[in-house]
Design an enzyme around this catalytic site. Structure first.
Site, PDB file in Angstrom:
ATOM      1  N   ASP A  65      55.624  62.023  62.078  1.00  0.00           N
ATOM      2  CA  ASP A  65      55.709  63.342  61.452  1.00  0.00           C
ATOM      3  C   ASP A  65      54.746  64.336  62.088  1.00  0.00           C
ATOM      4  O   ASP A  65      53.764  63.952  62.720  1.00  0.00           O
ATOM      5  CB  ASP A  65      55.334  63.239  59.957  1.00  0.00           C
ATOM      6  CG  ASP A  65      56.404  62.505  59.150  1.00  0.00           C
ATOM      7  OD1 ASP A  65      57.360  61.974  59.763  1.00  0.00           O
ATOM      8  OD2 ASP A  65      56.260  62.456  57.910  1.00  0.00           O
ATOM      9  N   ASP A  66      55.030  65.607  61.841  1.00  0.00           N
ATOM     10  CA  ASP A  66      54.099  66.728  62.103  1.00  0.00           C
ATOM     11  C   ASP A  66      53.978  67.153  63.566  1.00  0.00           C
ATOM     12  O   ASP A  66      53.241  68.078  63.887  1.00  0.00           O
ATOM     13  CB  ASP A  66      52.682  66.467  61.552  1.00  0.00           C
ATOM     14  CG  ASP A  66      52.670  66.282  60.040  1.00  0.00           C
ATOM     15  OD1 ASP A  66      53.760  66.340  59.424  1.00  0.00           O
ATOM     16  OD2 ASP A  66      51.574  66.072  59.481  1.00  0.00           O
TER      17      ASP A  66
ATOM     18  N   HIS B 154      61.204  68.556  59.514  1.00  0.00           N
ATOM     19  CA  HIS B 154      60.072  68.347  58.602  1.00  0.00           C
ATOM     20  C   HIS B 154      59.564  69.692  58.073  1.00  0.00           C
ATOM     21  O   HIS B 154      58.427  69.792  57.654  1.00  0.00           O
ATOM     22  CB  HIS B 154      58.972  67.613  59.367  1.00  0.00           C
ATOM     23  CG  HIS B 154      57.911  66.992  58.510  1.00  0.00           C
ATOM     24  ND1 HIS B 154      58.174  66.294  57.337  1.00  0.00           N
ATOM     25  CD2 HIS B 154      56.556  66.942  58.656  1.00  0.00           C
ATOM     26  CE1 HIS B 154      57.034  65.850  56.820  1.00  0.00           C
ATOM     27  NE2 HIS B 154      56.037  66.236  57.589  1.00  0.00           N
TER      28      HIS B 154
ATOM     29  N   HIS C  21      55.458  73.666  57.258  1.00  0.00           N
ATOM     30  CA  HIS C  21      54.724  72.574  56.637  1.00  0.00           C
ATOM     31  C   HIS C  21      53.734  73.126  55.607  1.00  0.00           C
ATOM     32  O   HIS C  21      52.738  72.492  55.280  1.00  0.00           O
ATOM     33  CB  HIS C  21      53.990  71.738  57.705  1.00  0.00           C
ATOM     34  CG  HIS C  21      53.706  70.326  57.270  1.00  0.00           C
ATOM     35  ND1 HIS C  21      52.627  70.000  56.483  1.00  0.00           N
ATOM     36  CD2 HIS C  21      54.364  69.159  57.518  1.00  0.00           C
ATOM     37  CE1 HIS C  21      52.627  68.672  56.279  1.00  0.00           C
ATOM     38  NE2 HIS C  21      53.675  68.146  56.893  1.00  0.00           N
TER      39      HIS C  21
ATOM     40  N   HIS D 244      51.843  59.641  62.338  1.00  0.00           N
ATOM     41  CA  HIS D 244      51.747  61.046  62.744  1.00  0.00           C
ATOM     42  C   HIS D 244      51.355  61.111  64.210  1.00  0.00           C
ATOM     43  O   HIS D 244      50.295  60.604  64.575  1.00  0.00           O
ATOM     44  CB  HIS D 244      50.714  61.786  61.885  1.00  0.00           C
ATOM     45  CG  HIS D 244      51.089  61.816  60.429  1.00  0.00           C
ATOM     46  ND1 HIS D 244      50.858  60.757  59.579  1.00  0.00           N
ATOM     47  CD2 HIS D 244      51.711  62.775  59.685  1.00  0.00           C
ATOM     48  CE1 HIS D 244      51.303  61.051  58.369  1.00  0.00           C
ATOM     49  NE2 HIS D 244      51.838  62.273  58.400  1.00  0.00           N
TER      50      HIS D 244
HETATM   51 ZN    ZN Z   1      53.952  66.023  57.265  1.00  0.00          ZN
END
Ligand code: ZN
Length: 480
Positions: free
Chosen positions: A278-279, A329, A333, A440
């Site tokens: 993620d991210d 995602h 965010h 991540h």
């Molecule tokens: Zn995230």
């Protein structure tokens, strides 16, 4: 006849008289004519290397047999004893304005033997092939210096003989008690890794090994290899490399070759690991893609467009081109914004979808909610509208599929280094069909844990998969 005899007699008498006169003259010369007399003189002498050369001394006189006077001697020519070789010296004798000289050859020679010394306790150890070990030999010579390299040794009747000859031919020998002892195994060193990962139907390249023994030296050619690898069947193949030394000490080393089913042959049977990141994309995503490529493992990236991910469009494109799944995602965010309303969420979601489409040409329909579908952070932004309950339904109604996780690497909550991330993941794996791992790729230590996780998975019968729309659903309980 008689007359002839008389004539011969006359000749004989004449000859005898002449001979007598000659002897008389010689006698007079020897006893009465003055001359130089030199006693015990050598025309050739030797002097040792680096020792002082003393000119020949001895009695020299001038005079007759009955009277002789000592004479003055002058030496001409020098002798350098620091250099081996032949030197010419001339002795000049003078007396009463008469001179006389004699030549002498002086040889500077090295006649000192080298010195052998051994550091080690007797009996000294030696191998079956006669090569000694476990001690130190040195040899030095007054002229040649260090001669250690020239020492020759041989074993005879449980004794080790050492011998060395200097450049002048001076030989030294030394003998020590010895004992045959070879209990050390050869050492086998694998070329390449001890764990090799080959995708099913891929190519396994045998890199072999090398072997070295303290007694026998290089034994590489004597290595035998047991075991085979069938790359058409997934499994753990064990290859054993063995070698014997001349005293029958055996060494063996094992290599595991893991033939694994790669993401190119998706199968939902068996144990599957879905690595998700993620991210990103970010500064470490390229490094991560390299590792995934090395093992032909496909993963899933839930991407954002936060400030820290800007400038990595090419990395996103690369991930897509290399067959990884790109998921959404949200763009910002930003919990305060995306969970403030359904519209706000979709505005943000479509922003990242557009961006991915612009870069890859493909608009993803797979997503992950920031914080996951079970998050309660959204409560502080939604004004009591139970936003997660609304969003989980709304995204599906629009044809999206969301995925949570059932393995938390804790790379954002506790784990502080690659080893901790890897063990959090590995310890969560069991015999289930589906493991969705949360990581991540904006955290370097999390990226650094990936190779260990992959190696563990591949060597324990797991298949790594990228998430697809029809992958088994892994969804948390919605808490808001
Ligand atoms: Zn995230």
């Amino acid at each position: 006849m008689e007359k002839k005899f008389q004539l011969d007699k006359k000749i004989l008498i004449t000859l005898m008289i002449v001979l007598g006169i000659l002897i008389l003259i010689l006698g007079i010369y020897f006893f009465f004519v003055p001359r130089f007399r030199v006693q015990s003189f050598s025309s050739k002498v030797e002097v040792s290397y680096n020792e002082e050369f003393n000119y020949q001394s001895g009695k020299v006189c001038y005079g007759t047999f009955f009277h002789c006077e000592e004479v003055e001697i002058k030496e001409e020519g020098t002798v350098d004893t620091s250099k081996l070789g032949s030197y010419q010296v001339t002795y000049v004798f003078e007396h009463q304005s008469k001179t006389f000289s004699k030549e002498q050859e002086v040889l500077v020679v090295d006649n000192e033997k080298p010195v052998i010394s051994i550091e080690g306790e007797e009996p000294l150890t030696y191998c079956a092939n006669g090569i000694g070990y476990g001690y130190k030999v040195t040899a030095t010579d007054n002229y040649d210096g260090d001669l250690t390299d020239k020492v020759v040794s041989k074993v005879e009747n449980e004794k080790i003989h050492f011998e060395v000859v200097d450049s002048s031919g001076n030989k030294s020998v030394l003998e020590k008690n010895g004992i045959l002892k070879d209990e050390e195994k050869p050492v086998i060193t694998l070329n390449g890794e001890s764990s090799v990962f080959v995708p099913l139907n891929g190519v396994y390249e045998e890199k072999n090994a090398s072997a070295y023994d303290n007694c026998d030296g290089d034994l590489t050619v004597n290595i035998t290899l047991e075991g085979t690898v069938d790359t058409t069947k997934a499994g753990d193949y064990m290859l054993t490399y063995k070698v014997l030394d001349s005293n029958n000490n055996e060494a063996s080393v094992v290599r595991h070759v893991y033939v694994y089913q790669s993401s190119d042959y998706p199968s939902l049977e068996g144990k599957n690991i879905y690595l998700t990141f993620d991210d990103g994309p970010g500064a470490y995503t390229s490094k991560l893609l390299d590792v995934l490529k090395k093992y032909n493992v496909k993963a899933t990236f839930f991407v954002t467009d936060q400030n820290l991910t800007k400038g990595y469009d090419d990395v996103l494109k690369r991930a897509y081109d290399e067959g990884h799944t790109i998921g959404l995602h949200t763009s910002s965010h930003n919990y305060g914004y995306i969970y403030s309303s359904v519209d706000a969420y979709f505005n943000d979601l479509y922003a990242i979808q557009d961006k991915v489409k612009r870069i890859t040409g493909f608009a993803p329909m797979i997503l992950r909610f920031p914080g996951g579908s079970s998050n309660t952070i959204s409560k502080s932004a939604d004004g009591g509208t139970h936003i997660m309950s609304q969003l989980t339904k709304a995204v599906q109604a629009k044809g999206f599929r969301y995925f949570d996780w059932n393995v938390d690497s804790k790379d954002a909550s506790g784990a502080k280094n690659a080893a901790q991330v890897a063990s959090n993941v590995i310890n969560s794996l069991g015999n289930k069909n589906t493991y969705v791992v949360l990581q991540h790729d904006i955290k370097e230590y999390s990226v650094d844990a990936v190779e260990t996780i992959i190696q563990f998975g591949l060597s324990h019968g797991y298949t790594f998969q990228a998430l697809k729309m029809d992958s088994p659903r892994v969804e948390h309980t919605v808490n808001n």
